[in-house]
Design a protein around this motif. Structure first.
Motif, PDB file in Angstrom:
ATOM      1  N   ALA A   1       0.909  -1.254   0.102  1.00  0.00           N
ATOM      2  CA  ALA A   1       0.047   0.093   0.109  1.00  0.00           C
ATOM      3  C   ALA A   1       0.909   1.412   0.176  1.00  0.00           C
ATOM      4  O   ALA A   1       0.583   2.362  -0.556  1.00  0.00           O
ATOM      5  N   ALA A   2       1.948   1.293   0.759  1.00  0.00           N
ATOM      6  CA  ALA A   2       3.019   2.262   0.640  1.00  0.00           C
ATOM      7  C   ALA A   2       3.924   2.545  -0.405  1.00  0.00           C
ATOM      8  O   ALA A   2       4.558   3.493  -0.588  1.00  0.00           O
ATOM      9  N   MET A   3       4.075   1.526  -1.144  1.00  0.00           N
ATOM     10  CA  MET A   3       5.060   1.417  -2.235  1.00  0.00           C
ATOM     11  C   MET A   3       6.318   1.968  -1.835  1.00  0.00           C
ATOM     12  O   MET A   3       7.086   2.580  -2.564  1.00  0.00           O
ATOM     13  N   VAL A   4       6.731   1.177  -0.759  1.00  0.00           N
ATOM     14  CA  VAL A   4       8.321   1.568  -0.025  1.00  0.00           C
ATOM     15  C   VAL A   4       8.780   0.057   0.142  1.00  0.00           C
ATOM     16  O   VAL A   4       8.156  -0.849   0.274  1.00  0.00           O
ATOM     17  N   THR A   5      10.228   0.122   0.624  1.00  0.00           N
ATOM     18  CA  THR A   5      10.903  -0.736   1.037  1.00  0.00           C
ATOM     19  C   THR A   5      10.625  -1.310   2.517  1.00  0.00           C
ATOM     20  O   THR A   5       9.885  -0.441   3.070  1.00  0.00           O
ATOM     21  N   SER A   6      10.955  -2.430   2.856  1.00  0.00           N
ATOM     22  CA  SER A   6      10.610  -2.839   4.218  1.00  0.00           C
ATOM     23  C   SER A   6      11.629  -1.930   5.106  1.00  0.00           C
ATOM     24  O   SER A   6      10.919  -1.539   6.290  1.00  0.00           O
ATOM     25  N   GLY A   7      12.783  -1.571   4.985  1.00  0.00           N
ATOM     26  CA  GLY A   7      13.545  -0.623   5.615  1.00  0.00           C
ATOM     27  C   GLY A   7      12.646   0.757   5.901  1.00  0.00           C
ATOM     28  O   GLY A   7      12.843   1.256   7.070  1.00  0.00           O
ATOM     29  N   ALA A   8      12.196   1.313   4.830  1.00  0.00           N
ATOM     30  CA  ALA A   8      11.409   2.599   4.822  1.00  0.00           C
ATOM     31  C   ALA A   8      10.428   2.515   5.523  1.00  0.00           C
ATOM     32  O   ALA A   8       9.834   3.294   6.411  1.00  0.00           O
ATOM     33  N   ILE A   9       9.489   1.515   5.543  1.00  0.00           N
ATOM     34  CA  ILE A   9       8.456   1.128   6.387  1.00  0.00           C
ATOM     35  C   ILE A   9       8.543   0.935   7.826  1.00  0.00           C
ATOM     36  O   ILE A   9       7.956   1.390   8.482  1.00  0.00           O
ATOM     37  N   THR A  10       9.652   0.352   8.040  1.00  0.00           N
ATOM     38  CA  THR A  10      10.180   0.320   9.391  1.00  0.00           C
ATOM     39  C   THR A  10      10.635   1.703  10.057  1.00  0.00           C
ATOM     40  O   THR A  10      10.051   1.865  11.297  1.00  0.00           O
ATOM     41  N   ASN A  11      11.266   2.403   9.384  1.00  0.00           N
ATOM     42  CA  ASN A  11      11.668   3.871   9.611  1.00  0.00           C
ATOM     43  C   ASN A  11      10.174   4.728   9.998  1.00  0.00           C
ATOM     44  O   ASN A  11      10.175   5.404  10.864  1.00  0.00           O
ATOM     45  N   ARG A  12       9.503   4.625   9.062  1.00  0.00           N
ATOM     46  CA  ARG A  12       8.312   5.218   9.237  1.00  0.00           C
ATOM     47  C   ARG A  12       7.538   4.883  10.176  1.00  0.00           C
ATOM     48  O   ARG A  12       6.680   5.898  10.893  1.00  0.00           O
ATOM     49  N   ILE A  13       7.263   3.404  10.356  1.00  0.00           N
ATOM     50  CA  ILE A  13       6.390   3.116  11.635  1.00  0.00           C
ATOM     51  C   ILE A  13       7.278   3.576  13.085  1.00  0.00           C
ATOM     52  O   ILE A  13       6.475   4.071  14.132  1.00  0.00           O
ATOM     53  N   ASP A  14       8.361   3.697  12.921  1.00  0.00           N
ATOM     54  CA  ASP A  14       9.279   4.139  14.342  1.00  0.00           C
ATOM     55  C   ASP A  14       8.842   5.410  14.761  1.00  0.00           C
ATOM     56  O   ASP A  14       8.703   5.978  15.668  1.00  0.00           O
ATOM     57  N   ARG A  15       8.940   6.134  13.634  1.00  0.00           N
ATOM     58  CA  ARG A  15       8.505   7.748  13.810  1.00  0.00           C
ATOM     59  C   ARG A  15       7.032   7.926  14.158  1.00  0.00           C
ATOM     60  O   ARG A  15       6.895   8.965  15.102  1.00  0.00           O
ATOM     61  N   MET A  16       6.359   7.177  13.511  1.00  0.00           N
ATOM     62  CA  MET A  16       4.615   7.233  14.000  1.00  0.00           C
ATOM     63  C   MET A  16       4.462   6.817  15.466  1.00  0.00           C
ATOM     64  O   MET A  16       3.599   7.289  16.115  1.00  0.00           O
ATOM     65  N   GLU A  17       5.235   5.496  15.618  1.00  0.00           N
ATOM     66  CA  GLU A  17       5.177   5.181  17.027  1.00  0.00           C
ATOM     67  C   GLU A  17       5.735   6.343  18.215  1.00  0.00           C
ATOM     68  O   GLU A  17       4.993   6.421  19.238  1.00  0.00           O
ATOM     69  N   ALA A  18       6.735   7.016  17.761  1.00  0.00           N
ATOM     70  CA  ALA A  18       7.130   7.973  18.728  1.00  0.00           C
ATOM     71  C   ALA A  18       6.144   9.282  18.715  1.00  0.00           C
ATOM     72  O   ALA A  18       6.121   9.869  19.911  1.00  0.00           O
TER      73      ALA A  18
END
Length: 168
Positions: free
Chosen positions: A80-97
């Motif tokens: 859905a996000a059309m990004v790599t697994s590393g990019a999704i992890t970084n995005r989730i980390d920021r959103m969790e913070a």
């Protein structure tokens, strides 16, 4: 009426008249590219006004439309996000913070972690989607409903023909 693409096509036709018959593709693709830039600019502004990034909007909307319990694995978010697994992890980390998502262990498979909307972000997303749809409607306001349906159908055909068939 004339736009920037008409000028580009006119310049190519004047400089290389033998290409004139093939310039129809530029008329379509250049307009899609230019509209994409306009949409990107508007989305960035829309997100920034709400202290979000466009990618965070994607994740919020994807989780919300997934239905209760509004949770998916990171792997399920990637298409859905059309990004790599590393990019999704970084995005989730920021959103969790920011308190927008939380990581929860799957009750049946403790190795599996799901990304879930928080109560705060569920409420936020309800407002965001309404505002987002209004925003898109403003961008499409020069077109009537029938024209929008025709454009949507044509773009669907192009996406399918080029392998963009599903996010699941």
């Amino acid at each position: 009426m004339s736009d920037a693409v008409d000028a580009i096509v006119g310049q190519w036709a004047a400089e290389r008249p033998e290409l004139a018959a093939g310039l129809w593709s530029v008329e379509v693709m250049a307009r899609i590219q230019r509209m994409n830039r306009i949409i990107d600019r508007h989305l960035k502004t829309f997100a920034a006004e709400r202290d979000l990034e466009v990618g965070e909007l994607d994740i919020l909307f994807t989780l919300r439309r997934s239905g209760p319990p509004y949770a998916l694995t990171a792997g399920a978010l990637i298409p859905a996000a059309m990004v790599t697994s590393g990019a999704i992890t970084n995005r989730i980390d920021r959103m969790e913070a920011k308190g927008l998502v939380e990581r929860v262990r799957d009750g049946q498979d403790r190795r599996s972690v799901r990304i879930r909307l928080t109560e705060q972000s569920l409420a936020l997303t309800e407002t965001l989607i309404t505002d987002h749809l209004s925003h898109y409607a403003e961008l499409l306001a020069p077109l009537d409903a029938a024209t929008c349906a025709t454009v949507a159908g044509a773009l669907r055909t192009l996406l399918e023909a080029n392998g963009d068939v599903s996010i699941t």
